[in-house]
Scaffold this active site. Structure first.
Site, short mmCIF file in Angstrom:
data_model
loop_
_atom_site.label_atom_id
_atom_site.label_comp_id
_atom_site.label_asym_id
_atom_site.label_seq_id
_atom_site.Cartn_x
_atom_site.Cartn_y
_atom_site.Cartn_z
N SER A 135 83.12 39.82 -2.51
CA SER A 135 84.00 38.66 -2.68
C SER A 135 83.17 37.45 -3.09
CB SER A 135 84.71 38.38 -1.35
OG SER A 135 85.50 37.22 -1.47
N ALA A 136 83.56 36.80 -4.21
CA ALA A 136 82.75 35.70 -4.76
C ALA A 136 82.67 34.48 -3.84
CB ALA A 136 83.34 35.28 -6.11
N CYS A 165 90.92 34.97 8.80
CA CYS A 165 92.22 35.61 8.56
C CYS A 165 92.90 35.96 9.88
CB CYS A 165 92.05 36.89 7.76
SG CYS A 165 90.91 36.73 6.42
N GLN A 200 80.05 40.45 3.67
CA GLN A 200 79.13 39.52 4.35
C GLN A 200 77.66 39.87 4.10
OE1 GLN A 200 80.03 36.73 5.71
NE2 GLN A 200 82.23 37.02 6.02
N THR A 209 89.92 41.50 -0.13
CA THR A 209 91.07 42.14 0.51
C THR A 209 91.68 43.15 -0.47
OG1 THR A 209 91.51 40.19 1.86
CG2 THR A 209 93.37 41.70 1.52
N THR A 236 95.58 40.98 -16.58
CA THR A 236 94.56 40.30 -17.38
C THR A 236 93.41 39.84 -16.49
OG1 THR A 236 96.27 39.57 -18.90
CG2 THR A 236 94.19 38.34 -18.95
#
Ligand code: PLP
Length: 370
Positions: A196-197, A314, A176, A70, A234
């Site tokens: 996205s992991a 979502c 995806q 996102t 960080t």
């Protein structure tokens, strides 16, 4: 319980806990600090970027680590917005993390266009071609649909866009598809690619954005100047290292072959005289339609035995209607639809069992509701 909502998220591989622990409790140093243990971590970060670039088959460009896709999508799109009389193009099939940015840009008075979807879920390539002109600043289309598993022909999209305007920025939400469907960024001139992991057995809270030309992007977060000044904060080294460890382990082609078999086994145990499905290219995701029964009702009735989704997690309250309706399906069809999504490490026997349970529960509901 058999989990078939892998497009919403996947189970993190347990071996990654060791990686996470090592970079949180042992090598926990801030990669931006100047002492040698921190410099070692900075080197690890650099290596992590190289691993992602290799998996993307990219021979140029950089990786910016983010907290999720996102964020990657927001950075890619909002970071490409430029003052002046520009146009922005999105497909109607986009995930809310892209679609709602398009809506926001529209509200801000930007010129925004939406590309229709074909009945198979891919974008309307002819309409895209007509929309591109010298004012087109950015086009954002996804790689694989999280609702249907449709795969957009990214090469074709890039050729259409760059053929008409070489300066148009192309963003692809690759969430995806990454680590699931092969992609080569050295062969296709995609400018920005989001990942996205947690969609490929990595940890939650880690994502990345591939950036071909950093000069075209503006940051959303200002601060210490990490990630080429484009994403201050960080770096989540532990999460990043866990993500790339998983990414390195994945054999995309072998997994694809396995998931194709799972999908076949699944569908051969679904009564296709009663149930409809949308035939799409990614075997990881199937959109199924159960006439006479609301998708939400089916999902809840199955919940103890099989977990399925009703579309993008979502936006589950909206039940994926926007996308199926954009493909030309009726509101009713969309309401009676669910999403089944596999992961590559599932067994044929559990998938067959899940399909049988789904059919049984559906038939019971159908009889009761008729
Ligand atoms: N894009 C697509 C296509 C997705 O499927 C998702 C997650 O459902 C996202 C973006 C958002 O990913 P994240 O949960 O990492 O923010």
């Amino acid at each position: 319980m058999i989990y078939l909502d892998n497009a919403a998220t996947t189970k993190m591989d347990e071996s990654l806990i060791e990686v996470y622990k090592s970079f949180s409790c042992d090598k926990f140093f801030n990669a931006s600090a100047g002492y040698s243990v921190a410099l070692k971590n900075a080197k690890q970060l650099e290596e992590a970027k190289q691993i992602l670039l290799k998996k993307l088959n990219a021979n140029s460009g950089d990786i910016i680590f983010t907290a999720c896709a996102t964020e990657s999508n927001n950075l890619a799109i909002q970071g490409s917005v430029k003052n002046g009389n520009w146009e922005y193009i999105f497909s109607k099939g986009e995930h809310p993390s892209v679609y709602n940015i398009a809506k926001m840009l529209e509200e801000q008075g930007q010129k925004v266009y939406y590309i229709n979807l074909q009945k198979n879920g891919e974008i309307d390539y002819n309409q895209l071609e007509k929309l591109i002109n010298e004012k087109t600043r950015l086009v954002s289309t996804m790689f694989v649909s999280n609702e249907t598993g449709a795969i957009n022909d990214i090469n074709r999209i890039v050729n259409i866009i760059k053929g008409k305007n070489k300066r148009t920025i192309i963003h692809v939400d690759g969430v995806q598809g990454f680590c699931k469907i092969p992609i080569s960024l050295s062969k296709t001139q995609i400018d920005l690619f989001s990942i996205s992991a947690h969609k490929f057995h990595g940890p939650k809270g880690v994502g990345a954005l591939y950036v071909r030309n950093k000069a075209l992007l503006k940051p959303l977060l200002y601060g210490g100047g990490q990630e080429f000044n484009l994403r201050s904060g960080t770096e989540n080294l532990a999460g990043i290292m866990a993500m790339v460890r998983e990414c390195e382990r994945i054999d995309i082609l072998k997994n694809l072959e396995n998931v194709r078999k799972l999908r076949e086994q699944f569908l051969s145990n679904i009564d296709l005289n009663m149930v409809n499905y949308i035939s799409t290219e990614s075997p990881y995701i199937i959109s199924l339609n159960f006439p006479g029964v609301n998708g939400e009702t089916l999902m809840r009735a199955l919940e103890d035995k099989v977990i399925i989704g009703t579309g993008s997690a979502c936006s589950s309250k909206k039940a994926g209607n926007r996308i199926l309706e954009a493909m030309g399906f009726t509101k009713e069809y969309a309401k009676q639809s669910v999403r089944v999504s596999f992961n590559a490490y599932q067994t044929e026997s559990e998938i067959v069992e899940a399909a049988k349970i789904i059919m049984q529960v559906y038939k019971d509901l159908y009889e009761r509701l008729k």
